[in-house]
Design a protein around this motif. Sequence first.
Motif, PDB file in Angstrom:
ATOM      1  N   ALA A  78       0.851  -1.185   0.000  1.00 54.81           N
ATOM      2  CA  ALA A  78       0.000   0.000   0.000  1.00 54.81           C
ATOM      3  C   ALA A  78       0.888   1.236   0.000  1.00 54.81           C
ATOM      4  CB  ALA A  78      -0.911   0.010   1.221  1.00 54.81           C
ATOM      5  N   VAL A  79       0.615   2.123  -0.912  1.00 56.12           N
ATOM      6  CA  VAL A  79       1.321   3.400  -0.944  1.00 56.12           C
ATOM      7  C   VAL A  79       0.421   4.389  -0.222  1.00 56.12           C
ATOM      8  CG1 VAL A  79       2.374   5.157  -2.403  1.00 56.12           C
ATOM      9  CG2 VAL A  79       2.367   2.768  -3.141  1.00 56.12           C
ATOM     10  N   ASP A  80       0.715   4.600   1.054  1.00 55.20           N
ATOM     11  CA  ASP A  80      -0.195   5.380   1.884  1.00 55.20           C
ATOM     12  C   ASP A  80       0.463   6.578   2.560  1.00 55.20           C
ATOM     13  OD1 ASP A  80       1.368   4.003   3.623  1.00 55.20           O
ATOM     14  OD2 ASP A  80      -0.264   3.145   4.787  1.00 55.20           O
ATOM     15  N   PHE A  81       1.556   7.059   1.999  1.00 60.29           N
ATOM     16  CA  PHE A  81       2.239   8.171   2.665  1.00 60.29           C
ATOM     17  C   PHE A  81       1.381   9.438   2.678  1.00 60.29           C
ATOM     18  CE2 PHE A  81       3.598  10.609  -1.031  1.00 60.29           C
ATOM     19  CZ  PHE A  81       3.618   9.656  -2.041  1.00 60.29           C
ATOM     20  N   LEU A  82       0.535   9.661   1.677  1.00 58.81           N
ATOM     21  CA  LEU A  82      -0.354  10.819   1.696  1.00 58.81           C
ATOM     22  C   LEU A  82      -1.510  10.598   2.667  1.00 58.81           C
ATOM     23  CD1 LEU A  82      -0.556  11.850  -2.071  1.00 58.81           C
ATOM     24  CD2 LEU A  82       0.656  13.005  -0.215  1.00 58.81           C
ATOM     25  N   VAL A  83      -2.036   9.391   2.672  1.00 57.11           N
ATOM     26  CA  VAL A  83      -3.163   9.084   3.556  1.00 57.11           C
ATOM     27  C   VAL A  83      -2.742   9.222   5.016  1.00 57.11           C
ATOM     28  CG1 VAL A  83      -4.788   7.274   4.251  1.00 57.11           C
ATOM     29  CG2 VAL A  83      -4.231   7.590   1.842  1.00 57.11           C
ATOM     30  N   ARG A  84      -1.540   8.811   5.346  1.00 52.05           N
ATOM     31  CA  ARG A  84      -1.063   8.896   6.730  1.00 52.05           C
ATOM     32  C   ARG A  84      -0.978  10.342   7.218  1.00 52.05           C
ATOM     33  NH1 ARG A  84       1.355   4.350   9.049  1.00 52.05           N
ATOM     34  NH2 ARG A  84       1.536   2.606   7.636  1.00 52.05           N
TER      35      ARG A  84
END
Length: 167
Positions: free
Chosen positions: A71-77
């Motif tokens: 999961a590429v979630d660096f923006l969501v975090r």
Amino acid sequence: MTHVKNALDVTLRWLCVLLLAALVLVVAWQVFTRQVLSAPSVWSEELAKYLFVWLSFFGTALVFGERGHIAVDFLVRRAPEHLQRAAAVLSQVVTFAFAALVLVYGGWQLSQLTWTQDVPSLPLMVGWLYLVLPVSGVLVLFYTVYHLVAVVRGVENATTDGEPDAV
């Protein structure tokens, strides 16, 4: 729901272990017959290919159950909690739709289409081998619903993988 998931996790782990062990044995036999006996086994390459596919699909379902997929979630975090939760819900809904349409429905159609085709080197029909698509799709559907409920109830963090306490 947690008890069913835990039992399914254990079952899938053991199934993956058995499939991997079978794959290793079949490939070892293939190498032995090719290199030592100079008479390659006719069926081993085909069986190894199908064992690998089944192992991959069941392993993928297991990883979905553990939320261990990439999961590429660096923006969501970096987003507020309510947006993180919304992104997690959207992700689970999209995963559910993909699994339902492509894996379950499409896999069932493909299996039915090839149900009577023979595998030349094995005493099996191709349709049986393609059944891994809808079966793994149903598993992914279950895991998706499980995690969706957990995220909505706040039992599971929206951005981290791992197991919730209880659903």
